[in-house]
Design a protein around this motif. Sequence first.
Motif, PDB file in Angstrom:
ATOM      1  N   SER A   1      -6.131   8.873   4.554  1.00 39.78           N
ATOM      2  CA  SER A   1      -6.502   7.530   5.016  1.00 39.78           C
ATOM      3  C   SER A   1      -6.768   6.592   3.846  1.00 39.78           C
ATOM      4  O   SER A   1      -7.838   5.993   3.731  1.00 39.78           O
ATOM      5  CB  SER A   1      -7.757   7.600   5.931  1.00 39.78           C
ATOM      6  N   PRO A   2      -5.780   6.456   2.969  1.00 37.96           N
ATOM      7  CA  PRO A   2      -6.004   5.564   1.837  1.00 37.96           C
ATOM      8  C   PRO A   2      -5.892   4.098   2.238  1.00 37.96           C
ATOM      9  O   PRO A   2      -5.142   3.734   3.139  1.00 37.96           O
ATOM     10  CB  PRO A   2      -4.906   5.959   0.867  1.00 37.96           C
ATOM     11  N   VAL A   3      -6.629   3.236   1.576  1.00 38.99           N
ATOM     12  CA  VAL A   3      -6.517   1.785   1.693  1.00 38.99           C
ATOM     13  C   VAL A   3      -6.418   1.273   0.263  1.00 38.99           C
ATOM     14  O   VAL A   3      -7.362   1.390  -0.521  1.00 38.99           O
ATOM     15  CB  VAL A   3      -7.740   1.172   2.404  1.00 38.99           C
ATOM     16  N   LEU A   4      -5.224   0.683  -0.095  1.00 39.15           N
ATOM     17  CA  LEU A   4      -4.966   0.267  -1.479  1.00 39.15           C
ATOM     18  C   LEU A   4      -4.636  -1.212  -1.470  1.00 39.15           C
ATOM     19  O   LEU A   4      -3.482  -1.624  -1.254  1.00 39.15           O
ATOM     20  CB  LEU A   4      -3.818   1.093  -2.076  1.00 39.15           C
TER      21      LEU A   4
ATOM     22  N   VAL B   1     -10.194  -0.941  -2.446  1.00 33.72           N
ATOM     23  CA  VAL B   1      -9.518   0.353  -2.560  1.00 33.72           C
ATOM     24  C   VAL B   1     -10.434   1.391  -1.955  1.00 33.72           C
ATOM     25  O   VAL B   1     -11.614   1.471  -2.302  1.00 33.72           O
ATOM     26  CB  VAL B   1      -9.212   0.724  -4.025  1.00 33.72           C
ATOM     27  N   SER B   2      -9.891   2.218  -1.003  1.00 37.05           N
ATOM     28  CA  SER B   2     -10.719   3.239  -0.374  1.00 37.05           C
ATOM     29  C   SER B   2      -9.856   4.385   0.105  1.00 37.05           C
ATOM     30  O   SER B   2      -8.632   4.253   0.182  1.00 37.05           O
ATOM     31  CB  SER B   2     -11.526   2.657   0.795  1.00 37.05           C
TER      32      SER B   2
ATOM     33  N   ASP C   1     -15.058   9.841   1.198  1.00 30.90           N
ATOM     34  CA  ASP C   1     -15.549   8.505   1.537  1.00 30.90           C
ATOM     35  C   ASP C   1     -15.601   7.619   0.294  1.00 30.90           C
ATOM     36  O   ASP C   1     -16.640   7.083  -0.079  1.00 30.90           O
ATOM     37  CB  ASP C   1     -16.923   8.577   2.216  1.00 30.90           C
ATOM     38  N   PHE C   2     -14.465   7.498  -0.358  1.00 32.88           N
ATOM     39  CA  PHE C   2     -14.364   6.702  -1.575  1.00 32.88           C
ATOM     40  C   PHE C   2     -14.175   5.236  -1.238  1.00 32.88           C
ATOM     41  O   PHE C   2     -13.393   4.874  -0.361  1.00 32.88           O
ATOM     42  CB  PHE C   2     -13.191   7.194  -2.419  1.00 32.88           C
TER      43      PHE C   2
ATOM     44  N   GLU D   1       0.838  -1.206   0.000  1.00 31.22           N
ATOM     45  CA  GLU D   1       0.000   0.000   0.000  1.00 31.22           C
ATOM     46  C   GLU D   1       0.869   1.250   0.000  1.00 31.22           C
ATOM     47  O   GLU D   1       0.538   2.251  -0.648  1.00 31.22           O
ATOM     48  CB  GLU D   1      -0.915  -0.003   1.227  1.00 31.22           C
ATOM     49  N   ARG D   2       1.983   1.195   0.779  1.00 28.35           N
ATOM     50  CA  ARG D   2       2.849   2.377   0.847  1.00 28.35           C
ATOM     51  C   ARG D   2       3.464   2.646  -0.515  1.00 28.35           C
ATOM     52  O   ARG D   2       3.579   3.800  -0.926  1.00 28.35           O
ATOM     53  CB  ARG D   2       3.940   2.137   1.894  1.00 28.35           C
ATOM     54  N   THR D   3       3.878   1.552  -1.172  1.00 31.40           N
ATOM     55  CA  THR D   3       4.484   1.742  -2.503  1.00 31.40           C
ATOM     56  C   THR D   3       3.468   2.313  -3.473  1.00 31.40           C
ATOM     57  O   THR D   3       3.758   3.218  -4.258  1.00 31.40           O
ATOM     58  CB  THR D   3       5.014   0.399  -3.050  1.00 31.40           C
ATOM     59  N   LEU D   4       2.256   1.827  -3.465  1.00 30.82           N
ATOM     60  CA  LEU D   4       1.226   2.349  -4.372  1.00 30.82           C
ATOM     61  C   LEU D   4       0.944   3.819  -4.094  1.00 30.82           C
ATOM     62  O   LEU D   4       0.793   4.635  -5.012  1.00 30.82           O
ATOM     63  CB  LEU D   4      -0.061   1.524  -4.208  1.00 30.82           C
TER      64      LEU D   4
END
Length: 958
Positions: A48-51, A58-59, A80-81, A25-28
């Motif tokens: 607050s990304p979640v990849l 993905v959020s 709120d994606f 996730e950090r790399t993305l």
Amino acid sequence: MRKLLIVALLLSVLLALPLLAMRSERTLAFLAHWAVDTFTDYRLKLVSPVLRPFERNVSAAEIHVYPEDNDAPPFLTVLDFEGNIGWTDLYTTNLVDTRLKAQQVILYTSDTDSTSDPAPREWLKYIGWLPAELSIGQFHLVTAREEVFIFPLENVKGGRPNDQTFLASARAQYEGEPLDLNVGLNALLEEGHITAVKFNGEFSAPVSNSVVQLRGDVHGTADSFNYDLQLNADYADVSEFLRGFNARGELEGRLLLQAQMRGDADGFVLSNALFTLDNMPAYGIEAAGTLDYDISGGGELRLDAAGEISSMDVVLDWLDVDLHSLGRASGNAVITGTVRNPMIDRFMLRSEADSGLVVNAIGRVDPFRMGDAENKVRLDVAGPSIATLEQWTGPLPFEPGAFSASGLLVGRHGSVSLRDLVVEVGDPDELIFRLTGSAGSLDGMDSEGIAAARDLDLTLSVDSPDSRYLGEMLDIPIPAGFVLDGELTLKGTGAILEPVNGLFTARSPKLDFIFVPHAAKVTPMAHPVITDTLASVAITLDDVSALSEYIDVDIPARGRLDGKAELTQYGERLALNNLKMIVDGNELQLWATGEVDHLVPLDGIKLKGRFSDIPTARILNRALDGLDYQKPLGMLSGRFTVDYSGGKLNIPSFTIESDDKQGPLLLTVSGKSLDITGRLNVQSDIDYRLRDPDLLEALTGLRMNPLQGQGKIQLSPSEFVLSHTGEIGDSVAKLDARASLSAGKLTGLTAALNSPLLYLSDLGLQAEVAAEGYSPVEKLDRAEPRDFIEHILGRRASMPTDLRVNFGGISGKRTNINRLDIHVTGQNNRYTLREFNVGYADTVGEVRGIVDLNAQPPFVSLAGEAVALPLNTLGRDMGMDADVRGELTLRGGISSQGTDMDQLLGDLDGSLALALEDAEVQGAAYDLLATDLLAWFYTGPPPKNPPTSTAPWPSSSC
């Protein structure tokens, strides 16, 4: 548009990373920030990304994309994606199996940034990136141009029923009302690429029940979008349609629209458009044509419209005139201009009011700019009477009948003018008025009526075959029989007009009037309409006798009359001042000056004049038929004054005199004549001289000496009085007479003829030398005794009669009557011979008598006495031969009753004594003497040539 490209690049970075990188996730996140910062003009911020693409998870709490070089708000904000995105979806850039969700999306675009937008064809490719499912709680499109526009959507839902189709729905708040959107996109491929989209959209407002449907194709090229759509719209309120074009207007009602819509990002064209606006009962309109809309410039309209409106106010409200009473109007129009500034380029309206008033309006109106060049309306108006216009004109003082009018109205609110005005009022076969001209301003007519008109320049004309129609219309006594024609130019306001120039004529077969106005005040809304008139008037009569048709006086034909005067108005009174008249005839030359105080009705005439060239001989020939006198008698001239007031014609003074003071006839008559048309009253003095014996003989048949005299005449309804003194040679006679009158009939007569001495030679009764053959007696009309007596018996004498003759003497060569007195009275059907005295030298003869017509049959009684009266001296002086000569002595009395001579002779009673001295009886007289003396007296002479006798006559009883 470049902002959307950045979003696409961001997604590309996320999808193109090696599968190895996708595991971190950090790399993305690092790669995403690096790619945006390095390859675009934007900065990416993830909160607050979640990849986790391998887990299809993905959020982010927030996603922001900012311009790199300023502090402007983020181009894209997603809150709120959440996304169901797998690594294969990112790697293949195909989201057909992807589900995306966001609580809020804000897309901000601006024309002020330096970022380039994607080409239209590129935008079509992005349609392929639409996910299998899309859910957005709120979507705000913010556009920053000259003004900031925010278009909010909520509850956006979308999905793919197949690989080439995407369906979406949403709800928006538009002007406080919910708006439902349903859109269908069907990609059209060409060589594997999306080059067009088949679009199917419906936009509905459930509260107002408005619907807009668009169906067709949207194409994208390297330079632009273009589309070809079928538009069907149903707007519950037309203002919604106008608001979409930022257009002004006060239209109301439901609008239905059908059109072919073709255009691009800069604008569109509605062709084969049909607009139906329903705002009944106020108005209903259908229009067909084209609308060419340019986002930057507004575009153009070209519509042909037809419909019905409740009042012409809808189109002509800029006139500031209440037109509601005209009722409903129908018509058609050509509408041009733009949606923001439409132009009613050519329209025609027609209304028919219940009063019979018909109005047609044709013209051009610009409802918003209101410039003089744009607003032009021609009105054609017709009605059964001008009373139908009273709502706008106010009460009018007269009613000429049916009318028609036309004119061109030009202007705007607060500035309306009238041009090419033509008004015709009346009946061409009776009386017609025609008004033409213009008005510089009609502002305020709604409140002031016609008085509000300003800068009027009008020409009024009138035509009528008979002036009586004008009198009937104005309700004033105008003489009939005149053909009216004229024209007058007026300038001023609707409240007051003044003449500039003009000419009116009134012509009849005998009398012509010409009017040239110089000043007046015309007040259409007041009574009288015309005041303070000043005009020149010319009058022409073929013959002066034509005046008898207009005043109650019988005027003989005396020649042509020409006159001129100044017509002046005082209130409601018309007067003629400085009147000058000339009568030019074969038998009369007349000049008169004066005034007429009242022209209509004709009254208050005051004239002062003179006349000449009246042939004396012509007057005598007319008065005495058969007058035989060939010498010139000269002309008569004179002076006069005339006053006609209150129906009474007066001649306060007049003088008639002979021009030739040395002529055979010298005449002077002066006096006055009052109330000629009613209770006639005449006072006159007469002075005359007849110098030529030939003229006297032509007049009387007698060779008289020159005659002169003076007389006074007074005539009134109750009496006629004559006082006359005449001189004939050396003879003088005076006559005084008085006749009583009642209702034009003779009711009494008193007369007295007096002379101190009459000479037979002066009277032309003296026979001269026999060779001349002059016998005066032959010139006299002698009545037979039978006829005279029967006339008396058949005549009533109910009126008082008193006749006197008093001669101091009658002198001739043989005659020496020194006294003659006769007095006859009559009253109550009784004649009385009160005195018949003849004095001759030293002798006297007297006769008295009575004729009573009350008796049945009438009664006659005579008594008399005469001593030594010469029988034939007077007769011989007058040239009369007789059968009896000598002196007569007579005494006796007789009476009788009868209705004719035969009855009187048959009833004769009385006694008579006769004596003749130095008598000579011959001829018929002798035969009668031998038979019956009385028969001779009453029946006339028998055959001539009896024997001669000189015997005295005997006495006789009967």
